[in-house]
Design an enzyme around this catalytic site. Structure first.
Site, PDB file in Angstrom:
ATOM      1  N   ARG A  88      43.046 -18.000  22.326  1.00 33.91           N
ATOM      2  CA  ARG A  88      44.462 -17.816  22.696  1.00 33.91           C
ATOM      3  C   ARG A  88      45.233 -17.108  21.582  1.00 33.91           C
ATOM      4  O   ARG A  88      46.130 -16.315  21.840  1.00 33.91           O
ATOM      5  CB  ARG A  88      45.095 -19.184  22.990  1.00 33.91           C
ATOM      6  CG  ARG A  88      44.500 -19.854  24.229  1.00 33.91           C
ATOM      7  CD  ARG A  88      45.050 -21.264  24.387  1.00 33.91           C
ATOM      8  NE  ARG A  88      44.495 -21.957  25.547  1.00 33.91           N
ATOM      9  CZ  ARG A  88      43.394 -22.700  25.512  1.00 33.91           C
ATOM     10  NH1 ARG A  88      42.695 -22.826  24.393  1.00 33.91           N
ATOM     11  NH2 ARG A  88      42.966 -23.315  26.601  1.00 33.91           N
ATOM     12  N   ASN A 120      50.526 -17.890  26.299  1.00 36.75           N
ATOM     13  CA  ASN A 120      49.751 -18.171  25.084  1.00 36.75           C
ATOM     14  C   ASN A 120      49.921 -17.088  24.026  1.00 36.75           C
ATOM     15  O   ASN A 120      50.168 -15.938  24.378  1.00 36.75           O
ATOM     16  CB  ASN A 120      48.261 -18.278  25.458  1.00 36.75           C
ATOM     17  CG  ASN A 120      47.941 -19.632  26.050  1.00 36.75           C
ATOM     18  OD1 ASN A 120      48.359 -20.658  25.523  1.00 36.75           O
ATOM     19  ND2 ASN A 120      47.184 -19.624  27.142  1.00 36.75           N
ATOM     20  N   ARG A 151      42.533 -32.477  31.621  1.00 39.58           N
ATOM     21  CA  ARG A 151      41.096 -32.156  31.584  1.00 39.58           C
ATOM     22  C   ARG A 151      40.314 -33.301  30.929  1.00 39.58           C
ATOM     23  O   ARG A 151      39.275 -33.720  31.426  1.00 39.58           O
ATOM     24  CB  ARG A 151      40.881 -30.847  30.812  1.00 39.58           C
ATOM     25  CG  ARG A 151      41.367 -29.641  31.595  1.00 39.58           C
ATOM     26  CD  ARG A 151      41.358 -28.381  30.772  1.00 39.58           C
ATOM     27  NE  ARG A 151      41.715 -27.224  31.611  1.00 39.58           N
ATOM     28  CZ  ARG A 151      42.195 -26.083  31.148  1.00 39.58           C
ATOM     29  NH1 ARG A 151      42.380 -25.908  29.848  1.00 39.58           N
ATOM     30  NH2 ARG A 151      42.479 -25.094  31.970  1.00 39.58           N
ATOM     31  N   HIS A 175      47.725 -26.334  21.447  1.00 35.60           N
ATOM     32  CA  HIS A 175      47.100 -25.982  22.727  1.00 35.60           C
ATOM     33  C   HIS A 175      46.172 -24.814  22.389  1.00 35.60           C
ATOM     34  O   HIS A 175      46.534 -23.647  22.501  1.00 35.60           O
ATOM     35  CB  HIS A 175      48.147 -25.565  23.771  1.00 35.60           C
ATOM     36  CG  HIS A 175      47.521 -24.997  25.018  1.00 35.60           C
ATOM     37  ND1 HIS A 175      46.660 -25.706  25.813  1.00 35.60           N
ATOM     38  CD2 HIS A 175      47.624 -23.764  25.598  1.00 35.60           C
ATOM     39  CE1 HIS A 175      46.250 -24.948  26.820  1.00 35.60           C
ATOM     40  NE2 HIS A 175      46.826 -23.763  26.712  1.00 35.60           N
TER      41      HIS A 175
HETATM   42  P1  NAD Z   1      48.667 -12.025  34.594  1.00 38.46           P
HETATM   43  O1  NAD Z   1      48.203 -10.799  33.903  1.00 38.46           O
HETATM   44  O2  NAD Z   1      48.100 -12.360  35.922  1.00 38.46           O
HETATM   45  O3  NAD Z   1      50.251 -11.981  34.751  1.00 38.46           O
HETATM   46  C1  NAD Z   1      51.112 -11.672  33.707  1.00 38.46           C
HETATM   47  C2  NAD Z   1      52.333 -11.003  34.309  1.00 38.46           C
HETATM   48  O4  NAD Z   1      53.309 -10.835  33.274  1.00 38.46           O
HETATM   49  C3  NAD Z   1      52.053  -9.598  34.888  1.00 38.46           C
HETATM   50  O5  NAD Z   1      52.421  -9.562  36.261  1.00 38.46           O
HETATM   51  C4  NAD Z   1      52.915  -8.688  34.028  1.00 38.46           C
HETATM   52  O6  NAD Z   1      53.419  -7.557  34.737  1.00 38.46           O
HETATM   53  C5  NAD Z   1      54.021  -9.641  33.597  1.00 38.46           C
HETATM   54  N1  NAD Z   1      54.813  -9.182  32.458  1.00 38.46           N
HETATM   55  C6  NAD Z   1      54.405  -8.570  31.326  1.00 38.46           C
HETATM   56  N2  NAD Z   1      55.463  -8.313  30.527  1.00 38.46           N
HETATM   57  C7  NAD Z   1      56.576  -8.774  31.164  1.00 38.46           C
HETATM   58  C8  NAD Z   1      57.974  -8.822  30.856  1.00 38.46           C
HETATM   59  N3  NAD Z   1      58.438  -8.318  29.721  1.00 38.46           N
HETATM   60  N4  NAD Z   1      58.816  -9.382  31.758  1.00 38.46           N
HETATM   61  C9  NAD Z   1      58.355  -9.882  32.923  1.00 38.46           C
HETATM   62  N5  NAD Z   1      57.034  -9.859  33.281  1.00 38.46           N
HETATM   63  C10 NAD Z   1      56.166  -9.312  32.405  1.00 38.46           C
HETATM   64  O7  NAD Z   1      48.443 -13.236  33.547  1.00 38.46           O
HETATM   65  P2  NAD Z   1      48.360 -14.796  33.921  1.00 38.46           P
HETATM   66  O8  NAD Z   1      46.954 -15.160  34.227  1.00 38.46           O
HETATM   67  O9  NAD Z   1      49.429 -15.119  34.891  1.00 38.46           O
HETATM   68  O10 NAD Z   1      48.695 -15.451  32.495  1.00 38.46           O
HETATM   69  C11 NAD Z   1      49.993 -15.375  31.963  1.00 38.46           C
HETATM   70  C12 NAD Z   1      50.046 -16.118  30.627  1.00 38.46           C
HETATM   71  O11 NAD Z   1      49.878 -17.530  30.840  1.00 38.46           O
HETATM   72  C13 NAD Z   1      48.938 -15.717  29.646  1.00 38.46           C
HETATM   73  O12 NAD Z   1      49.454 -15.596  28.335  1.00 38.46           O
HETATM   74  C14 NAD Z   1      47.965 -16.873  29.714  1.00 38.46           C
HETATM   75  O13 NAD Z   1      47.189 -17.020  28.536  1.00 38.46           O
HETATM   76  C15 NAD Z   1      48.933 -18.018  29.901  1.00 38.46           C
HETATM   77  N6  NAD Z   1      48.341 -19.275  30.383  1.00 38.46           N
HETATM   78  C16 NAD Z   1      48.759 -20.405  29.790  1.00 38.46           C
HETATM   79  C17 NAD Z   1      48.225 -21.613  30.182  1.00 38.46           C
HETATM   80  C18 NAD Z   1      48.699 -22.878  29.477  1.00 38.46           C
HETATM   81  O14 NAD Z   1      48.066 -23.927  29.594  1.00 38.46           O
HETATM   82  N7  NAD Z   1      49.792 -22.833  28.749  1.00 38.46           N
HETATM   83  C19 NAD Z   1      47.263 -21.681  31.187  1.00 38.46           C
HETATM   84  C20 NAD Z   1      46.875 -20.490  31.800  1.00 38.46           C
HETATM   85  C21 NAD Z   1      47.420 -19.286  31.381  1.00 38.46           C
END
Ligand code: NAD
Length: 304
Positions: A88, A120, A151, A175
């Site tokens: 991450r 992340n 989990r 995390h």
């Molecule tokens: P994804 O690529 O499917 O979606 C990300 C979206 O963000 C895209 O649609 C993109 O266009 C948009 N985006 C980028 N810059 C932007 C901005 N300035 N304003 C608005 N939108 C913008 O990715 P995802 O699978 O949805 O993951 C998103 C984030 O969530 C990642 O960083 C991932 O690591 C994190 N995540 C966190 C957890 C957790 O437990 N905290 C779990 C899963 C994923």
């Protein structure tokens, strides 16, 4: 009257699954989606709107950042997800830039808004949002190890042959790869794990490792994780909307160390009301200190 409006930045896998989970949980009156990808965002809104007749949410629509800034709850899940095998923390440069630009785009924010950070590396970005928005830190919450905790409970429940909800166990700290399982406080139906089903050091290590690696395994198999985190975010919103004062592990500001990481907190309508003091063993204290050091180093490296 339930009138909560929720804005979601990032209409990707996590953002749209979160919107769907919120709709099924029937606790948001209106949901806004904000994404830099207009076409994708419009399509996601259209698709999600098809589910509106089957839930209480009255409207889901594409919004500007300024409209989103007036929401009751603002969820940030925009940015790069992990690629297979990627930690991450490797997302930090890209996602700090995305997160800072989102904070800058909000303009005048609802002073009572609660902000939930999902992107992340979670703990570093929660701190970044706290620094950028200037709202009380108690109103800016990172999902933290809430998902890792589910989990862990799942792995333990399977091993012991009981339901998830019957296992009280916590993952705290980062995390990320330095997360810590708080073995000394695990109980099953109110009985300490050590009494009911003592596990060997090897069994504990295997369960902690499985918990740490779950996200890597899912990403290797299907490219992304989103159902579990979406359910966690919906649960966090429910706790806020209904002022539940539930105790869950979330990423929050640690005064002594100047970083955000997960501790059990009391969550209610105004956000984090209290951090619950942890009764950690010496080994657990050492593990938590390692998480703190790692996050302090990231904070220093990226000038937060
Ligand atoms: P994804 O690529 O499917 O979606 C990300 C979206 O963000 C895209 O649609 C993109 O266009 C948009 N985006 C980028 N810059 C932007 C901005 N300035 N304003 C608005 N939108 C913008 O990715 P995802 O699978 O949805 O993951 C998103 C984030 O969530 C990642 O960083 C991932 O690591 C994190 N995540 C966190 C957890 C957790 O437990 N905290 C779990 C899963 C994923």
């Amino acid at each position: 009257m339930l009138t909560t409006t929720i804005a979601i930045f990032g209409a990707g896998a996590v953002g749209t699954t979160t919107a769907y989970a919120l709709m099924l949980a029937n606790n948001a009156a209106k949901i806004m989606l904000v994404d830099v990808n207009d076409v994708r965002c419009t399509g996601e809104v259209q698709d999600l709107s098809d589910a509106l007749p089957f839930c209480k949410t009255s409207e889901i629509y594409r919004a500007t950042p300024q409209e989103a800034a007036r929401a009751d709850i603002i969820i940030i899940c925009a940015g790069m997800p992990q690629k297979p095998g990627q930690a991450r923390t490797e997302l930090v440069t890209t996602n700090l830039a995305v997160t800072k630009s989102i904070c800058a785009s909000l303009g005048k924010i609802n002073p009572n808004a609660l902000v939930i950070v999902v992107t992340n590396p979670l703990d570093t970005l929660t701190l970044c949002v706290q620094e950028c928005l200037g709202l009380p830190r108690s109103q800016i919450i990172g999902t933290g190890t809430f998902l890792d905790t589910q989990r862990l409970r799942g792995h333990l429940a399977k091993k012991l042959g009981v339901a998830y909800e019957s296992v009280d166990a916590y993952v705290l700290g980062e995390h990320g790869d330095s997360q810590c399982v708080m073995w000394s406080s695990v109980d099953v139906g109110g009985v300490p794990l050590e009494k009911i089903a003592p596990l060997s050091a090897q069994e504990k290590n295997e369960i902690a490792e499985k918990t740490r690696k779950t996200a890597y395994e899912i990403i290797a198999a299907k490219g992304a994780t989103f159902f579990g985190i979406a359910a966690c975010v919906a649960e966090i919103c429910t706790a806020i909307i209904f002022d539940k004062k539930v105790v869950i592990p979330l990423s929050c500001y640690q005064q002594e160390s100047g970083i955000c990481l997960s501790m059990p907190v009391v969550l209610g309508a105004r956000g984090i009301e209290k951090i619950v003091p942890v009764d950690a063993s010496q080994d657990e204290q050492k593990a938590l200190a390692a998480s703190v050091q790692k996050l302090q180093a990231l904070k220093a490296e990226y000038g937060l």
